[in-house]
Design a protein around this motif. Structure first.
Motif, short mmCIF file in Angstrom:
data_model
loop_
_atom_site.label_atom_id
_atom_site.label_comp_id
_atom_site.label_asym_id
_atom_site.label_seq_id
_atom_site.Cartn_x
_atom_site.Cartn_y
_atom_site.Cartn_z
N TRP A 197 41.20 46.11 35.19
CA TRP A 197 41.94 46.89 34.18
C TRP A 197 41.49 48.12 33.45
O TRP A 197 42.07 49.13 33.38
CB TRP A 197 42.68 45.95 33.25
CG TRP A 197 41.65 45.37 32.31
CD1 TRP A 197 40.92 44.46 32.34
CD2 TRP A 197 41.75 45.96 30.93
NE1 TRP A 197 40.24 44.34 31.25
CE2 TRP A 197 40.54 45.18 30.22
CE3 TRP A 197 42.12 47.33 30.29
CZ2 TRP A 197 40.05 45.86 28.98
CZ3 TRP A 197 41.61 47.56 28.92
CH2 TRP A 197 40.66 46.74 28.47
N LYS B 171 40.98 51.17 35.59
CA LYS B 171 42.22 52.14 35.97
C LYS B 171 42.60 52.83 34.57
O LYS B 171 43.05 54.04 34.79
CB LYS B 171 43.33 51.16 36.55
CG LYS B 171 44.60 51.66 36.66
CD LYS B 171 45.73 50.88 36.91
CE LYS B 171 46.97 51.51 36.98
NZ LYS B 171 47.97 50.67 37.61
N ASN B 172 42.54 51.97 33.65
CA ASN B 172 42.89 52.76 32.40
C ASN B 172 41.99 53.88 31.83
O ASN B 172 42.49 54.86 31.66
CB ASN B 172 42.73 51.60 31.18
CG ASN B 172 44.25 50.82 31.54
OD1 ASN B 172 44.50 50.66 32.60
ND2 ASN B 172 44.83 50.24 30.56
N SER C 241 49.23 51.12 30.83
CA SER C 241 49.54 49.48 31.57
C SER C 241 51.18 49.43 31.70
O SER C 241 51.24 48.43 32.45
CB SER C 241 48.92 48.51 30.59
OG SER C 241 47.38 48.50 30.72
N ASP D 266 51.87 49.04 35.24
CA ASP D 266 51.73 47.74 36.06
C ASP D 266 52.83 46.85 36.04
O ASP D 266 52.68 45.93 36.73
CB ASP D 266 50.37 47.07 35.32
CG ASP D 266 48.94 48.06 35.43
OD1 ASP D 266 49.24 49.02 36.43
OD2 ASP D 266 48.30 47.84 34.56
N ASP E 211 49.95 44.11 43.16
CA ASP E 211 48.72 43.85 42.59
C ASP E 211 48.24 42.55 42.62
O ASP E 211 46.91 42.17 43.17
CB ASP E 211 48.87 44.02 40.98
CG ASP E 211 49.25 45.51 40.76
OD1 ASP E 211 48.79 46.44 41.69
OD2 ASP E 211 49.53 46.04 39.67
N ARG F 225 43.29 43.24 39.38
CA ARG F 225 43.42 42.69 37.89
C ARG F 225 43.77 43.93 36.99
O ARG F 225 43.13 44.62 36.62
CB ARG F 225 41.99 42.24 37.50
CG ARG F 225 41.63 40.96 38.15
CD ARG F 225 39.99 40.58 37.97
NE ARG F 225 39.30 41.42 38.33
CZ ARG F 225 37.90 41.31 37.86
NH1 ARG F 225 37.50 40.61 37.15
NH2 ARG F 225 36.84 42.43 38.29
N THR F 226 45.06 43.64 36.42
CA THR F 226 45.58 44.63 35.54
C THR F 226 45.91 43.93 34.20
O THR F 226 45.51 42.68 34.36
CB THR F 226 46.91 45.17 36.18
OG1 THR F 226 48.13 44.27 36.03
CG2 THR F 226 46.91 45.79 37.47
N VAL F 227 46.03 44.61 33.03
CA VAL F 227 46.53 43.95 31.95
C VAL F 227 47.52 42.82 32.29
O VAL F 227 47.70 41.80 31.60
CB VAL F 227 46.84 45.02 30.77
CG1 VAL F 227 47.71 44.35 29.79
CG2 VAL F 227 45.60 45.80 30.43
N SER G 197 52.23 40.67 27.95
CA SER G 197 51.78 42.06 28.23
C SER G 197 53.10 42.87 27.54
O SER G 197 52.70 44.03 26.97
CB SER G 197 51.70 42.08 29.55
OG SER G 197 50.71 41.49 30.02
#
Length: 302
Positions: free
Chosen positions: A152, A155-156, A197, A200, A207, A213-215, A224
């Protein structure tokens, strides 16, 4: 010129036109969905830079083609790279994308990535923004080719770096960067570490399938949405204090509309839940980005 040579030249020109049309179609198919996050707002910020510098309308009009070309290459290189490396999740999340539907092959996209990246770097050098160009190339290489998008923070942070590179280049192509320009750039770019995010929410299925692995996959969708909803509700306060508290009337009006849009996004994040709705919510975020940078024109002209 005899009839045979004339016919030959006509054939060459016809093939050249057809090839150009195909390349434009391929470029458009890779970029059309992201123009309100890249080409449009960055070009608008170049106009704001010209307003700040007191340039005439003639100078600004001459600068527009440079800005449009540069930022089209900015998003074309990223999207080629992103889609070449993201086929498994695109089959689930975005089956309309050109590599999935067969507009071009992976090999063809890879050749275009090399060519477009060379053109992008060359344009950065010619337009005096090479450092920002290389920052963006490094960011998307990390994001797409070295695993940054699978964690995460990777990406951010890549998107924060990309936005700084975008806005700084947009300004510097027209006039040297100033402290006032940096205030706008950082107010818009740094919060992306959290706000980006929002992308996402629409991509959870793909994903999860590829182990990204994202938020959203780490916190879960409910937590989220609460966190993002709160962030989008609080962000307008910071935007007003840092950008509009001393701005002229026209800038405040546009900025006020933008802050209202942020509150609408906050409500949508919390209340509207489907892939299509989440995609539209993200698009609202790009419209806010365009509107806010448009407000910079009267803010700097004043």
């Amino acid at each position: 010129m005899n009839s045979h040579s004339g016919a030959g030249l006509e054939s060459v020109l016809s093939r050249a036109v057809a090839a150009s049309q195909r390349e434009f179609f391929i470029c458009w198919s890779f970029t059309w969905g992201d123009l309100t996050a890249t080409v449009v707002p960055a070009t608008v910020f170049s106009v704001a830079a010209g307003a700040h510098a007191g340039h005439s309308s003639t100078v600004l009009i001459e600068a527009l083609p440079r800005s449009i070309l540069y930022f089209w290459l900015y998003i074309y290189t990223f999207n080629l790279s992103n889609q070449i490396t993201g086929l498994p999740e695109d089959e689930i999340n975005k089956p309309h994308r050109p590599l999935i539907v067969g507009v071009v092959s992976v090999r063809g996209a890879s050749r275009r990535l090399v060519g477009a990246t060379c053109l992008f770097v060359l344009s950065g050098a010619v337009f005096g923004v090479l450092g920002w160009t290389l920052l963006w190339v490094g960011a998307w290489m990390f994001h797409n080719h070295f695993g940054g998008s699978r964690i995460w923070w990777g990406k951010n942070i890549s998107m924060v770096a990309g936005t700084i590179a975008q806005l700084a280049a947009a300004w510097q192509m027209v006039t040297p960067l100033t402290s006032a320009a940096w205030r706008w750039i950082l107010v818009l770019a740094v919060p992306l570490a959290v706000l980006v995010s929002i992308q996402d929410l629409r991509d959870v299925d793909g994903d999860v399938a590829v182990g990204r692995r994202t938020v959203v996959t780490l916190l879960g969708e409910k937590k989220s949405r609460i966190a993002l909803g709160a962030a989008f509700a609080a962000y307008p306060v910071a935007v007003y204090v840092l950008l509009y508290s001393h701005a002229a009337g026209a800038a405040k009006i546009l900025g006020g509309l933008g802050m209202l849009l942020l509150l609408i996004i906050s409500v949508r994040v919390l209340k509207v839940r489907s892939r299509r709705s989440d995609n539209l919510t993200y698009m609202y975020y790009t419209y806010w980005y365009c509107l806010t940078l448009a407000s910079a024109i009267p803010a700097f002209r004043a």
